[in-house]
Design an enzyme around this catalytic site. Structure first.
Site, PDB file in Angstrom:
ATOM      1  N   GLY A  39       0.894  -1.164  -0.167  1.00 51.60           N
ATOM      2  CA  GLY A  39       0.025  -0.002   0.180  1.00 51.60           C
ATOM      3  C   GLY A  39       0.786   1.299   0.069  1.00 51.60           C
ATOM      4  O   GLY A  39       2.147   1.185  -0.119  1.00 51.60           O
ATOM      5  N   ASP A 151     -10.408   5.216   4.152  1.00 55.48           N
ATOM      6  CA  ASP A 151      -9.823   4.603   2.793  1.00 55.48           C
ATOM      7  C   ASP A 151     -10.289   3.346   2.721  1.00 55.48           C
ATOM      8  O   ASP A 151      -9.640   2.224   2.259  1.00 55.48           O
ATOM      9  CB  ASP A 151      -8.500   4.411   3.082  1.00 55.48           C
ATOM     10  CG  ASP A 151      -7.521   4.117   1.783  1.00 55.48           C
ATOM     11  OD1 ASP A 151      -8.222   4.558   0.714  1.00 55.48           O
ATOM     12  OD2 ASP A 151      -6.514   3.621   1.768  1.00 55.48           O
TER      13      ASP A 151
END
Lengths: 828, 246
Positions: A39, A151
């Site tokens: 990520g 997110d």
């Protein structure tokens, strides 16, 4: 090559990423095994906890994020996870520092697949919606602790093998009170995490208020928006296009209820969204249980109308306004083959040499079979090309291809070539199934994608121009086919290698624009393509397509040009025929259909199309032959029986009509047209009550079926129910205001009731709508005469005799009446 | 966050002039540099090209060999590279796109494609290259063949290097543990340490070092086929990352 597939599999994890601490023993405890994910902030590895003897997941702060700000954020994520004690949150075990100074923490290892992978893998919509509902509960739990995720996206939701759902990656989660007072980052004592002004998160899933950096309005409903964006991806295969126009249907194939849920979650204004993640989850579960959802769906009729209005000229397109494509189909699924099992490997080695020999042989056959197919394709450019010769040429290659496919069923090339052979022979069903097999074996095999997409686009077009069946149902079928076609052609364009030449690529882009309903780009692409490649092979396809983009007069020229270049352009011929039939150029339409059928007589639908035109022309024998042929090719098509029944009746065989209607109902008891046909046959045989029952059923299966109302009215009148009859006529006219026969029937009923003025108005309207309507002229003559307009009556009778077909049963009576009127006029 | 941005993969102005950047910018295909670059790349990557002709296009062994020669010969013609669109940054993507176009052009020209004068001579020895792929798509198979080619050469280079340094033991350890583990053997760090007469720490350190060097060797080759460091890492991920279907 010395490196075997096995060695590649073993070494690949070491090579894919840099700075991976793979193989390191960390803190004398965790042995890092394999990278699982990467990520913006860190990477997640699987690791083995040597002390407790269990697998764990290890998240390591990304290399390069040595800034203390990132360290603080990473620590905060770990703390957030500790605070969130919930079955949908992965529990944290340990926190530490790598030898190179990077921070890490370990947590429970969840073997499973993310929602992103499951969407890609074509899992069913309902199971994905169920997972998302569970994720909503977890997010709600975090909100209850005053924590926002910020997110949420499919890659951050993982589902384990038992179906348990976990929400991951709380790396940019924040406390709600940070926003409440507008004191960014101050309330928790954490450093100003967004002090650099960077907007964190993934843009596609980000609510408008966060994308614009408006912290004031950021609250739990921001996460609701992101969950809505995930739902959008579940339903359509992709996140919403930003900014989302309000209340626009998201895709033709999405049920209105779940669409309404999605649109509410995605409302631009937070106040219009669900007030909480729980409320969204509850509505998702209502949808799954088949209960009404709280979000209000867009009315269905509105959706359909909108679609139809947009695509009136470009007929391929009825795909519905949004025309987003549901790509969650099954072709992404391929069984994961792991080669770690020693026993299996041994078996594989033994099988390999045998398989290799077969593949070799199959490849040889394909090489030998292919030229015949290419030759047959070029044969279609000949003016004199005939089906029998075409088949002979294809058959020089097809058996070789067939044999190759049997020998090596996993070679996509074989299925693709075999599909082309079937298509040339006019066996579209076979072709479609071959190309689907090729795509299942290799989702990136562009040529098969393109051919399948093109075939589906053509079928969509045929559904659209079909003169038989329920127009609304035809439009829905056309939309379904068009949207699947888009998915395939898009894949072909993306993959890029499916095109024999530049012209084909232009054709693909044009088809795409067309099926998406983008009329302007469609016209532009077609025109530019023709300008660019005025004389290249394949440009006739662009001329064919421009037949849809242009105004009627230019359209004819374009279609003529397509047929001039390739006289056996099947699609162009059928298209020209359909347009000619609409313009009442019936003879020319029959000629075009005939040309098309000469090169491909294998599609029952085209026989039905020609039969319909011949019927309108009064060529009942020709029409009968066409419907017979359609039935020979597809004996299970209820509507073809209905069509044949109509012809039989017209030829004076009402028994045949009744038999055909019964057969059609045996095949499809819900076929409204067949109920109407049986009702009419019964009516003719004097069974008015039975007929009313048939028309009732037709209306229940297809509400809005004007023919059924009109005929029920006629039947009711026969049973003595004059009021009911009049209501039915009114309804038929309301449903289909351009229905001359309905006006003429109502005119007759009004006349019988003594309402002469009303009757005259109806006949006038019927004749205005169809000036060639002989019966209406004959009937209006009676009304005019009654009103004293003998001259007008004579004109009408003369006109009726001029217009009526040769075998008109009323001719004698009309002639007698005309003579009588003229005599009366002379006597006076 | 300026530092972080750069470290996370901003553009790298100091990216070296590689074979592929040279090919892309070359004005004159007759220049010796140009031909040498193609020859260098062909030596590593002719195998996946050959296998692709067989697998996707169903060519026979002999045909595929001829076509592989012709393909790299065609690459020496300037106009061949002219068709290169600027978004095909990587040699592999370019070859991928060029391959299928090449086959079609060849079908169309009925095999009359002319050969360039400066064609690289490949010694094509095909045994063992072409295996039917177990359900892989031709494009996926091409990617794997490409990865195997570059890994092949890198392993050879690494082995030679460790021999030169007198560190055969380290490479042997790597082979035993990572490359070709013996079936049924105890591959725990402790067992390996005992077998090679060294300590557990040594085993983990040596393994770590060889792995790191292998990645560097592979990355060096990959750099030859791309135009930026960012692309190089991307290419590494594509070649060796997990297939989406797995």
């Amino acid at each position: 090559m010395k490196t075997s597939e096995k060695v590649l599999d073993r070494l690949a994890p070491l090579l894919a990423f840099d700075n991976a601490p793979l193989g390191l023993l960390i803190d004398t405890r965790y042995e890092v095994k394999e990278r699982l994910a990467r990520g913006g902030m860190g990477e997640v590895f699987s690791a083995w906890d040597t002390r407790l003897g269990r697998a764990v997941a290890m998240k390591i702060l990304a290399p390069g994020l040595s800034d203390p700000e990132w360290g603080a954020r990473f620590r905060m994520e770990a703390q957030t996870l500790t605070r969130l004690d919930h079955p949908g949150i992965v529990p944290i075990y340990d926190f530490g520092v790598l030898p190179d100074g990077r921070l890490y923490y370990t947590m429970k290892f969840v073997p499973g697949r993310t929602l992103a992978e499951r969407i890609e893998g074509g899992e069913t919509r309902d199971s994905l919606v169920g997972f998302l509902a569970d994720a909503c509960d977890t997010v709600q739990h975090a909100h209850d602790q005053n924590i926002l995720h910020r997110d949420l996206k499919p890659a951050n939701i993982i589902v384990d093998e038992h179906g348990r759902v976990f929400v991951l990656d709380w790396g940019i989660a924040r406390l709600l009170e940070e926003f409440a007072g507008g004191r960014r980052g101050a309330a928790t004592g954490a450093p100003g995490l967004t002090s650099t002004g960077t907007v964190l998160g993934t843009p596609e899933y980000m609510p408008p208020e966060r994308a614009s950096g408006d912290a004031e309005t950021t609250d739990n409903r921001s996460d609701v928006f992101s969950l809505g964006a995930v739902l959008h991806e579940v339903l359509t295969g992709h996140p919403p296009v930003s900014p989302r126009p309000a209340a626009v249907p998201i895709a033709a194939s999405v049920p209105p209820d779940i669409e309404a849920v999605c649109l509410r979650a995605l409302a631009a204004e937070p106040a219009f969204r669900y007030p909480s993640a729980r409320a969204l989850g509850d509505d998702l579960r209502r949808f799954l249980r088949g209960e009404p959802v709280e979000a209000r769906p867009l009315p269905g009729i509105e959706r359909l109308k909108r679609g139809v209005r947009r695509h009136r000229t470009t007929v391929l397109l009825l795909a519905g306004a949004a025309a987003c494509v549901l790509v969650a189909g099954g072709w992404g699924i391929r069984a994961a083959t792991r080669k770690s099992d020693a026993i299996r490997a041994t078996l594989e080695d033994a099988a390999r040499s045998e398989r290799q020999a077969k593949v070799e042989e199959a490849l040889g056959l394909l090489e030998r079979g292919r030229p015949a197919i290419d030759r047959a394709h070029h044969y279609l450019y000949g003016r004199e090309a005939r089906y029998e010769e075409l088949v002979r040429q294809v058959e020089e290659g097809r058996p070789l291809l067939q044999r190759a496919v049997e020998l090596a069923p996993t070679l996509p090339l074989g299925h693709y070539l075999l599909g082309r052979a079937w298509e040339l022979k006019g066996e579209w069903g076979e072709a479609e199934s071959c190309w689907r097999k090729a795509i299942a074996l290799d989702p990136n095999f562009g040529p098969a994608r393109y051919q399948l997409g093109r075939l589906l686009a053509t079928r969509s077009f045929f559904a659209n121009i079909s003169p038989v069946g329920d127009p609304a149902a035809n439009a829905v079928e056309a939309a379904r086919l068009a949207s699947e076609s888009v998915a395939h052609i898009e894949a072909a364009v993306r993959e890029g290698s499916g095109f024999h030449d530049a012209v084909q690529r232009e054709v693909a882009s044009a088809l795409l624009a067309c099926a998406r309903g983008d009329a302007d780009s469609f016209a532009a692409i077609v025109a530019a393509g023709i300008r660019k490649f005025p004389s290249a092979d394949g440009v006739e396809d662009l001329y064919w397509l421009s037949g849809f983009a242009l105004q009627p007069r230019e359209r004819r020229a374009a279609l003529d040009r397509a047929v001039e270049i390739r006289p056996k352009h099947f699609c162009a011929l059928v298209t020209r025929a359909a347009f000619r039939a609409r313009a009442d150029e019936l003879e020319a339409a029959v000629t075009d259909y005939g040309e098309a059928l000469r090169i491909n007589p294998r599609l029952p639908r085209i026989h039905v199309f020609r039969g319909d035109v011949r019927f309108r022309l009064g060529d009942f024998d020709g029409a009968l032959a066409d419907f017979e042929e359609a039935l020979r090719l597809d004996p299970r098509d209820a509507r073809s029986y209905v069509c044949r029944g109509n012809v039989r009746c017209a030829k004076g065989d009402p028994g045949g009509e009744l038999a055909d209607a019964e057969t059609a109902l045996g095949i499809d008891p819900r076929c409204a047209e067949a109920h109407v046909a049986r009702g009419c046959a019964r009516l003719r045989q004097g069974d008015a009550a039975g007929a009313v029952g048939d028309f009732d059923r037709a209306i229940s299966f297809r509400p809005g079926f004007a023919d059924a109302y009109l005929n029920r009215g006629i039947a009711r009148r026969k049973t003595g129910d004059g009021e009911g009859a009049m209501k039915d006529y009114d309804e038929a006219i309301r449903l289909k205001p351009e229905y001359p026969r309905a006006f003429s029937v109502r005119g007759a009923a009004r006349y019988a009731r003594g309402d002469t003025a009303g009757a005259l108005r109806d006949y006038d309207e019927a004749i205005r709508l169809n000036p060639r309507f002989a019966e209406a002229h004959a009937d209006r003559a009676a009304v005019r005469r009654k009103m004293g307009d003998v001259k007008g009556a004579i004109e009408d009778l003369e006109q009726a005799l001029r217009l009526a077909p040769p075998g008109w049963p009323h001719r004698r009576a009309v002639e007698d009446r005309l003579r009588a009127l003229k005599r009366g006029l002379e006597e006076r | 966050m300026g530092d972080a941005d750069t470290a996370m993969g901003g553009c790298d102005p100091s990216f070296p002039r590689t074979r592929w950047t040279l090919l892309r910018s070359a004005a004159d295909p007759e220049a010796p540099d140009y031909r040498a670059s193609i020859e260098g790349l062909a030596a590593t990557y002719w195998r996946p090209v050959y296998a692709h002709f067989r697998r996707k296009w169903g060519k026979t062994n002999e045909d595929a060999k001829d076509m592989t020669q012709e393909f790299f010969a065609a690459l020496c013609e300037k106009d061949f590279l002219d068709g290169l669109s600027p978004d095909q940054g990587r040699f592999r993507s370019y070859i991928m796109a060029a391959l299928d176009n090449f086959v079609r052009r060849r079908h169309r020209d009925d095999g009359r494609l002319k050969r360039g004068g400066g064609a690289p001579r490949l010694s094509i020895e095909c045994a063992g290259i072409f295996e039917p792929s177990g359900g892989d798509s031709p494009d996926r198979a091409f990617l794997r063949d490409w990865a195997r080619s570059v890994l092949d050469e890198s392993l050879e280079e690494l082995e030679a290097r460790y021999q030169d340094r007198g560190m055969e033991k380290a490479f042997r350890l790597f082979r035993l543990h990572d490359v070709e583990p013996e079936a049924g053997a105890d591959l725990s760090y402790a067992a390996l340490a005992e077998r090679l007469g060294t300590t557990v720490t040594d085993v983990t350190n040596l393994l770590y070092r060889v792995r790191k060097e292998l990645r560097e060797a592979v990355l060096r080759r990959v750099r030859d086929t791309v135009t930026s460091e960012e692309e190089a890492e991307e290419e590494m991920r594509e070649l060796f990352g997990r297939a989406p279907s797995e």
